[in-house]
Design an enzyme around this catalytic site. Sequence first.
Site, short mmCIF file in Angstrom:
data_model
loop_
_atom_site.label_atom_id
_atom_site.label_comp_id
_atom_site.label_asym_id
_atom_site.label_seq_id
_atom_site.Cartn_x
_atom_site.Cartn_y
_atom_site.Cartn_z
CB THR A 88 -0.81 0.11 1.17
OG1 THR A 88 -0.25 -0.21 2.41
CG2 THR A 88 -2.19 -0.92 1.32
CD GLU A 146 2.97 -8.33 10.84
OE1 GLU A 146 2.24 -9.48 10.97
OE2 GLU A 146 3.70 -8.45 11.81
CG PHE A 147 2.50 -4.30 15.47
CD1 PHE A 147 1.86 -2.79 15.57
CD2 PHE A 147 1.27 -4.99 16.05
CE1 PHE A 147 0.53 -2.49 15.51
CE2 PHE A 147 -0.15 -4.59 16.23
CZ PHE A 147 -0.34 -3.24 16.12
CG LEU A 148 6.49 -7.57 9.94
CD1 LEU A 148 7.73 -7.06 9.34
CD2 LEU A 148 6.18 -8.91 9.35
CE LYS A 219 1.81 -0.82 10.76
NZ LYS A 219 2.89 -1.36 11.17
CG ASN A 266 22.06 5.62 17.29
OD1 ASN A 266 22.77 6.60 17.63
ND2 ASN A 266 22.51 4.59 16.53
CB SER A 268 19.10 8.10 11.90
OG SER A 268 17.62 8.67 12.04
CB CYS A 275 6.12 1.06 7.85
SG CYS A 275 5.99 -0.62 6.81
CG ASP A 279 2.39 3.30 7.82
OD1 ASP A 279 2.29 3.17 6.60
OD2 ASP A 279 2.76 2.31 8.67
N1 LIG Z 1 7.55 -4.10 5.41
C1 LIG Z 1 7.23 -3.92 6.88
O1 LIG Z 1 8.13 -3.79 7.61
C2 LIG Z 1 5.98 -3.59 7.23
C3 LIG Z 1 5.50 -3.79 8.49
C4 LIG Z 1 4.04 -3.65 9.00
C5 LIG Z 1 3.32 -3.47 7.77
N2 LIG Z 1 3.55 -3.48 6.49
C6 LIG Z 1 2.62 -3.42 5.46
O2 LIG Z 1 2.20 -4.68 4.80
C7 LIG Z 1 2.21 -4.42 3.23
C8 LIG Z 1 3.27 -5.29 2.56
O3 LIG Z 1 4.28 -4.91 3.03
P1 LIG Z 1 5.78 -5.69 2.50
O4 LIG Z 1 6.70 -4.79 3.18
O5 LIG Z 1 5.45 -6.98 2.95
O6 LIG Z 1 5.62 -5.35 1.08
P2 LIG Z 1 6.56 -6.08 -0.03
O7 LIG Z 1 6.49 -5.10 -1.13
O8 LIG Z 1 7.79 -6.51 0.46
O9 LIG Z 1 5.68 -7.33 -0.63
C9 LIG Z 1 4.50 -7.19 -1.12
C10 LIG Z 1 4.58 -8.40 -2.01
O10 LIG Z 1 2.98 -8.50 -2.82
C11 LIG Z 1 3.01 -8.84 -3.93
N3 LIG Z 1 2.08 -8.38 -4.76
C12 LIG Z 1 1.77 -7.30 -5.34
N4 LIG Z 1 0.52 -7.20 -5.89
C13 LIG Z 1 -0.38 -8.42 -5.56
C14 LIG Z 1 -1.46 -9.15 -5.70
N5 LIG Z 1 -2.33 -8.55 -6.33
N6 LIG Z 1 -1.52 -10.41 -5.44
C15 LIG Z 1 -0.56 -11.05 -4.66
N7 LIG Z 1 0.49 -10.59 -4.36
C16 LIG Z 1 0.94 -9.28 -4.86
C17 LIG Z 1 4.52 -8.24 -4.42
O11 LIG Z 1 4.90 -9.15 -5.56
C18 LIG Z 1 5.49 -8.36 -3.29
O12 LIG Z 1 5.96 -9.70 -2.96
C19 LIG Z 1 2.11 -2.95 3.12
O13 LIG Z 1 0.88 -2.57 3.43
C20 LIG Z 1 2.97 -2.38 4.38
O14 LIG Z 1 2.48 -1.21 4.80
C21 LIG Z 1 4.95 -3.61 6.20
#
Ligand SMILES: NC(=O)c1ccc[n+]([C@@H]2O[C@H](COP(=O)([O-])OP(=O)(O)OC[C@H]3O[C@@H](n4cnc5c(N)ncnc54)[C@H](O)[C@@H]3O)[C@@H](O)[C@H]2O)c1
Length: 419
Positions: A88, A146-148, A219, A266, A268, A275, A279
């Site tokens: 997103t 998701e909080f990772l 979130k 720290n 930066s 995120c 966000d």
């Molecule tokens: N990365 C983080 O630390 C984190 C933490 C919490 C929440 N989020 C949220 O989780 C969501 C995903 O983040 P991420 O970091 O895992 O993203 P990412 O870009 O690493 O992975 C997203 C995956 O979705 C796939 N994709 C795209 N469109 C698709 C579809 N229609 N069907 C199936 N797969 C599809 C992409 O190819 C990609 O592999 C975002 O909304 C992000 O804000 C991310």
Amino acid sequence: MKIAVAGTGYVGLSLAVLLAQHNEVRALDIVPEKVEKINRFESPIQDDEIERFLAEAQAGQRALDLHATVDPQEAYAGAEFAIVATPTNYDSDRNFFDTSSVEAAIEAIRGVNPTAWIVIKSTIPVGYTASLRERLGDSRIVFSPEFLRESKALYDNLHPSRIVVGAPKGDAEAVAAAKRFADLLAHGADPAELERTNADGTVGIPRLVLGTTEAEAVKLFANTYLALRVAYFNELDTYCEARGLSTADVIEGVCLEPRIGSHYNNPSFGYGGYCLPKDTKQLLANYKDVPQNLIEAIVESNRTRKDFVAEQVLSRVSQLVYSGTPAPVVGVYRLTMKSNSDNFRASSIQGIMKRVKAKGVPVVVFEPTLDAPEFFGSEVTRDLAAFKGRCDVIVANRWSDDLSDVADKVYTRDLFKRD
Ligand SMILES: NC(=O)c1ccc[n+]([C@@H]2O[C@H](COP(=O)([O-])OP(=O)(O)OC[C@H]3O[C@@H](n4cnc5c(N)ncnc54)[C@H](O)[C@@H]3O)[C@@H](O)[C@H]2O)c1
């Protein structure tokens, strides 16, 4: 139980691996190379725990019922839960998240499976799930924030701070599904977490089932609080650097106050990564017509910080010119946000790089994970020795001992040499 996961990035893959310990998990991605890698038990992302779990599964030392696919039928048919973990990104034209991939995934799920409980794990605007349920006439959609952290994605799901699931309060079926989903996540966690004692004296992983809109707000407000803390210590550092004070001494004295604490302090070049920047902006957009000062200030503060850091770098360049170096070169040491990361989405150092280049200063990038000759028009090298030799000023958001022999060239604000 069969569980489908749409999207195999940080969120989707860590959840897929977590849940595949006790369930049949089918993960779908639209990128075939990612799918093939996962099916070879190779992680497409750098994450110690995901890599370890996949390697152990390959060696037959760990049972993981995980298969990746590009085929919606194979992924979604017969699944009881379908998790959506697609991107997103913030759309700066609309000043809102682009939720089109979430909707594309939901359409694909429903094309195959009309009854699965869809759990949105992507970060979405406040109010999105309620409006989507209404627009699609689909009451089997819930949201779980998701909080990772990146690079610790599976670790954070094995050791979760809390599990939060949003379901409309008056919808008993959805609330029951939300609780079952929370149970699934808890079951996948490290068993020791079920026995842990929390700061408030409760035992186990705290689980909250809230309204969907409250869960969405949790979130965005949690990430904005983290951004606030980063911005606060960065502004403290800006003050100290501008006025010639020792930032480390001031931070130590401030953080010995137990209500503040000596963590996540720290300095930066700015908060960054996938995120926090997006966000905070989304939360600010959600404040439309609601009074606020702080949220906007957090977003602004990150820009001001990068302007200040870039000015510091440019003043070093000017000093070199003044003392006879004809055309100083600025080196960017790693594009990544964190020292143990392989991705540089929205990393703050890119903001510094952009500002320095805008003043016509040549920039060379050292980024070993980037297999390209250029990055936004600047030369990329993977040869560290040549990089150190070529550059007159080296900017590093995070220090590395690799830079010890050229420490006098380095500009960093990584005072505590940690993330
Ligand atoms: N990365 C983080 O630390 C984190 C933490 C919490 C929440 N989020 C949220 O989780 C969501 C995903 O983040 P991420 O970091 O895992 O993203 P990412 O870009 O690493 O992975 C997203 C995956 O979705 C796939 N994709 C795209 N469109 C698709 C579809 N229609 N069907 C199936 N797969 C599809 C992409 O190819 C990609 O592999 C975002 O909304 C992000 O804000 C991310």
